[in-house]
Design a protein around this motif. Structure first.
Motif, PDB file in Angstrom:
ATOM      1  N   VAL A   1      50.608  67.325  96.336  1.00 49.81           N
ATOM      2  CA  VAL A   1      51.343  67.300  97.854  1.00 49.81           C
ATOM      3  C   VAL A   1      52.739  68.419  97.062  1.00 49.81           C
ATOM      4  O   VAL A   1      53.011  68.642  98.954  1.00 49.81           O
ATOM      5  CB  VAL A   1      52.812  65.817  96.832  1.00 49.81           C
ATOM      6  CG1 VAL A   1      54.406  66.208  97.375  1.00 49.81           C
ATOM      7  CG2 VAL A   1      52.113  64.344  97.159  1.00 49.81           C
ATOM      8  N   LEU A   2      52.502  69.344  96.311  1.00 55.13           N
ATOM      9  CA  LEU A   2      53.307  70.838  96.076  1.00 55.13           C
ATOM     10  C   LEU A   2      52.135  71.882  97.389  1.00 55.13           C
ATOM     11  O   LEU A   2      52.799  72.197  98.029  1.00 55.13           O
ATOM     12  CB  LEU A   2      53.253  70.818  94.886  1.00 55.13           C
ATOM     13  CG  LEU A   2      54.047  70.355  94.501  1.00 55.13           C
ATOM     14  CD1 LEU A   2      54.192  70.924  92.475  1.00 55.13           C
ATOM     15  CD2 LEU A   2      55.486  70.595  94.477  1.00 55.13           C
ATOM     16  N   LEU A   3      51.005  71.306  97.602  1.00 56.63           N
ATOM     17  CA  LEU A   3      49.736  72.504  98.076  1.00 56.63           C
ATOM     18  C   LEU A   3      50.498  71.771  99.921  1.00 56.63           C
ATOM     19  O   LEU A   3      50.165  73.023 100.430  1.00 56.63           O
ATOM     20  CB  LEU A   3      48.517  72.126  97.310  1.00 56.63           C
ATOM     21  CG  LEU A   3      47.399  73.029  98.214  1.00 56.63           C
ATOM     22  CD1 LEU A   3      47.234  74.204  98.144  1.00 56.63           C
ATOM     23  CD2 LEU A   3      46.557  71.968  98.088  1.00 56.63           C
ATOM     24  N   GLY A   4      50.158  70.335  99.471  1.00 51.10           N
ATOM     25  CA  GLY A   4      49.907  70.227 100.992  1.00 51.10           C
ATOM     26  C   GLY A   4      51.709  70.971 101.771  1.00 51.10           C
ATOM     27  O   GLY A   4      52.297  71.123 102.272  1.00 51.10           O
ATOM     28  N   ALA A   5      52.629  71.003 100.975  1.00 44.51           N
ATOM     29  CA  ALA A   5      53.982  71.335 101.075  1.00 44.51           C
ATOM     30  C   ALA A   5      53.922  72.544 101.659  1.00 44.51           C
ATOM     31  O   ALA A   5      54.662  72.676 102.599  1.00 44.51           O
ATOM     32  CB  ALA A   5      55.312  70.884 100.232  1.00 44.51           C
ATOM     33  N   ALA A   6      53.449  73.482 100.787  1.00 41.44           N
ATOM     34  CA  ALA A   6      53.030  74.509 101.128  1.00 41.44           C
ATOM     35  C   ALA A   6      52.865  75.309 103.043  1.00 41.44           C
ATOM     36  O   ALA A   6      53.260  75.954 103.289  1.00 41.44           O
ATOM     37  CB  ALA A   6      52.255  75.488  99.736  1.00 41.44           C
ATOM     38  N   ILE A   7      51.347  73.956 102.588  1.00 36.02           N
ATOM     39  CA  ILE A   7      50.944  74.293 103.764  1.00 36.02           C
ATOM     40  C   ILE A   7      51.575  74.494 104.670  1.00 36.02           C
ATOM     41  O   ILE A   7      51.477  75.120 106.017  1.00 36.02           O
ATOM     42  CB  ILE A   7      49.556  73.594 103.826  1.00 36.02           C
ATOM     43  CG1 ILE A   7      48.446  74.402 102.948  1.00 36.02           C
ATOM     44  CG2 ILE A   7      48.768  73.688 105.268  1.00 36.02           C
ATOM     45  CD1 ILE A   7      47.162  73.071 102.425  1.00 36.02           C
ATOM     46  N   ILE A   8      52.339  73.031 104.608  1.00 34.11           N
ATOM     47  CA  ILE A   8      53.355  72.548 106.105  1.00 34.11           C
ATOM     48  C   ILE A   8      54.182  73.554 106.354  1.00 34.11           C
ATOM     49  O   ILE A   8      54.370  74.142 107.472  1.00 34.11           O
ATOM     50  CB  ILE A   8      53.817  71.163 106.086  1.00 34.11           C
ATOM     51  CG1 ILE A   8      52.716  70.315 105.408  1.00 34.11           C
ATOM     52  CG2 ILE A   8      54.970  71.440 106.708  1.00 34.11           C
ATOM     53  CD1 ILE A   8      53.810  68.700 105.360  1.00 34.11           C
ATOM     54  N   ALA A   9      54.992  74.384 105.531  1.00 37.34           N
ATOM     55  CA  ALA A   9      56.152  75.438 105.251  1.00 37.34           C
ATOM     56  C   ALA A   9      55.341  76.814 106.296  1.00 37.34           C
ATOM     57  O   ALA A   9      55.536  77.373 106.989  1.00 37.34           O
ATOM     58  CB  ALA A   9      56.972  75.564 104.247  1.00 37.34           C
ATOM     59  N   VAL A  10      54.457  77.134 105.661  1.00 41.75           N
ATOM     60  CA  VAL A  10      53.872  78.416 105.946  1.00 41.75           C
ATOM     61  C   VAL A  10      53.109  77.967 107.673  1.00 41.75           C
ATOM     62  O   VAL A  10      53.603  79.023 108.589  1.00 41.75           O
ATOM     63  CB  VAL A  10      52.694  78.523 105.338  1.00 41.75           C
ATOM     64  CG1 VAL A  10      52.022  79.581 106.100  1.00 41.75           C
ATOM     65  CG2 VAL A  10      52.685  79.028 104.175  1.00 41.75           C
ATOM     66  N   CYS A  11      52.633  77.397 107.841  1.00 38.26           N
ATOM     67  CA  CYS A  11      51.998  76.956 109.652  1.00 38.26           C
ATOM     68  C   CYS A  11      52.879  76.364 110.281  1.00 38.26           C
ATOM     69  O   CYS A  11      53.769  76.338 111.360  1.00 38.26           O
ATOM     70  CB  CYS A  11      51.536  75.528 109.209  1.00 38.26           C
ATOM     71  SG  CYS A  11      49.485  75.932 108.611  1.00 38.26           S
ATOM     72  N   ALA A  12      53.997  75.905 109.960  1.00 37.29           N
ATOM     73  CA  ALA A  12      55.583  75.821 110.677  1.00 37.29           C
ATOM     74  C   ALA A  12      55.693  77.396 110.444  1.00 37.29           C
ATOM     75  O   ALA A  12      56.549  77.029 111.935  1.00 37.29           O
ATOM     76  CB  ALA A  12      56.581  74.917 110.243  1.00 37.29           C
ATOM     77  N   TRP A  13      55.713  78.415 110.150  1.00 39.62           N
ATOM     78  CA  TRP A  13      56.891  79.831 110.185  1.00 39.62           C
ATOM     79  C   TRP A  13      56.142  80.290 111.210  1.00 39.62           C
ATOM     80  O   TRP A  13      56.112  80.769 112.315  1.00 39.62           O
ATOM     81  CB  TRP A  13      57.421  80.103 108.953  1.00 39.62           C
ATOM     82  CG  TRP A  13      57.403  81.529 108.965  1.00 39.62           C
ATOM     83  CD1 TRP A  13      56.904  82.660 109.172  1.00 39.62           C
ATOM     84  CD2 TRP A  13      58.907  81.542 109.254  1.00 39.62           C
ATOM     85  NE1 TRP A  13      57.092  83.242 108.650  1.00 39.62           N
ATOM     86  CE2 TRP A  13      58.795  83.202 109.464  1.00 39.62           C
ATOM     87  CE3 TRP A  13      59.883  81.700 109.711  1.00 39.62           C
ATOM     88  CZ2 TRP A  13      59.449  84.072 110.270  1.00 39.62           C
ATOM     89  CZ3 TRP A  13      61.149  82.206 109.919  1.00 39.62           C
ATOM     90  CH2 TRP A  13      60.962  83.720 110.331  1.00 39.62           C
ATOM     91  N   ASP A  14      54.776  79.924 110.917  1.00 42.49           N
ATOM     92  CA  ASP A  14      53.865  80.835 112.334  1.00 42.49           C
ATOM     93  C   ASP A  14      53.870  80.469 113.515  1.00 42.49           C
ATOM     94  O   ASP A  14      54.069  81.477 113.972  1.00 42.49           O
ATOM     95  CB  ASP A  14      52.486  80.232 111.484  1.00 42.49           C
ATOM     96  CG  ASP A  14      51.135  81.018 112.013  1.00 42.49           C
ATOM     97  OD1 ASP A  14      51.827  82.368 112.757  1.00 42.49           O
ATOM     98  OD2 ASP A  14      50.366  81.015 112.970  1.00 42.49           O
ATOM     99  N   GLY A  15      54.649  78.796 113.621  1.00 38.87           N
ATOM    100  CA  GLY A  15      54.461  78.708 114.929  1.00 38.87           C
ATOM    101  C   GLY A  15      56.020  79.125 115.191  1.00 38.87           C
ATOM    102  O   GLY A  15      55.571  79.421 116.080  1.00 38.87           O
TER     103      GLY A  15
END
Length: 331
Positions: free
Chosen positions: A301-315
């Motif tokens: 879950v922590l890894l998934g949250a980190a991926i979502i945060a990074v991708c959201a910021w990138d977009g």
């Protein structure tokens, strides 16, 4: 004897003042009103018309009383307004999103349904926005009324640094180096290995990702590189490059989250080795934590949250740069 309009006006003005001010203000007002009425009488106006005209010119007694008491009639005045506005914007960017992310993360770890996670996070986020606006505004409204230290004087030293052009050479090089390093890390993990157990290479990523999912990953990386090159060639972000960047970010997040949720991202041999070398205590913690999900569910879950945060910021950053470029062109 019935009170005159002047008496009623003076009473309405002084009733909200502190006792030690009331008599002085009453005398001052009575004198100034009488002088103004007399001046109008000398011009030929009737007594009633002159009195009404003078009182109407003085305006609302409450506003006049606030002037005598040096009491502001605005919530936040120019002395603190810009400080309030800058702080409020900063907090509204940080606090609600952080709290929503924390709530969603906690519910995800506890294996709550998706609808409950979204509904609870949105509800908490709205509540946090209301509280931030209320309490920040309340503090500055109190500062406005009790005085306090004056707001710091603005100087040129507070000017923000010039923003780096997102289409610069350094931005292009940095993007390509990061993407290249990502590919190199994946290849190193597969063929050289970051983890060696008993003399054998144990990849961190699931071997089943090769070749299909790794080709998908390579395609996304090459797409990101193409966007970086396109931005550099046009010397600015546009709606097209921002859209392409968003599609790639969403694709990477979707693929990564699906692989994590189905257990196809991390090599199960790595997980087994961690449990084995961690001993019975680690294994017990894995079985007892996170509502049957285990400690590895928490990590997932922590890894998934980190991926979502990074991708959201990138977009978001792509659209932010495109908006800035559009504004510069209009200017």
């Amino acid at each position: 004897m019935a009170a005159t309009l002047t008496d009623r006006y003076i009473d309405a003005t002084v009733r909200t003042l502190r006792p030690h001010l009331q008599e002085d203000v009453r005398e001052e007002l009575a004198t100034s009103i009488a002088d103004a009425v007399e001046a109008r009488l000398e011009q030929g106006e009737s007594a009633d018309d002159a009195e009404r005209a003078v009182l109407n010119a003085l305006g609302d007694p409450g506003v006049l009383a606030a002037g005598y008491a040096d009491r502001p009639l605005h919530l936040i005045g120019p002395r603190y307004f810009m400080t309030w506005w800058r702080l409020l914007k900063l907090l509204l960017w940080i606090v609600p999103l952080s709290v929503m992310a924390a709530v969603a993360l906690g519910l995800s770890i506890s294996n709550a349904p998706g609808g409950q996670i979204i509904g609870t996070a949105v509800g908490v986020g709205i509540s946090v926005v209301v509280h931030v606006c209320f309490w920040v505004t309340l503090v500055f409204a109190l500062l406005e009324r009790v005085g306090g230290d004056p707001a710091p004087t603005w100087t040129v030293d507070q000017l923000p640094e010039a923003r780096e052009d997102s289409a610069s050479v350094s931005h292009l090089v940095g993007s390509l180096v990061f993407l290249g390093a990502s590919i190199a890390a994946v290849l190193w993990d597969r063929f050289r290995g970051f983890v060696v157990l008993d003399g054998e290479i144990v990849p961190v990523l699931h071997p089943g990702l090769w070749p299909v999912w790794m080709l998908v990953f390579l395609g996304i990386v090459l797409g990101e590189a193409a966007v970086a090159v396109a931005v550099f060639r046009k010397r600015r972000w546009s709606a097209a490059t921002a859209s392409a960047n968003t599609v790639l970010a969403v694709a990477f997040a979707a693929v990564s989250l699906w692989l994590i949720s189905t257990g196809q991202l991390i090599n199960p041999e790595i997980i087994a080795a961690i449990v084995l070398h961690g001993g019975s205590d680690f294994h017990y913690a894995d079985l007892q934590s996170a509502n049957e999900g285990g400690i590895f569910r928490i990590l997932a879950v922590l890894l998934g949250a980190a991926i979502i945060a990074v991708c959201a910021w990138d977009g978001f950053d792509g659209w932010r740069q495109a908006w800035r470029a559009r504004g510069r062109m209009r200017g």
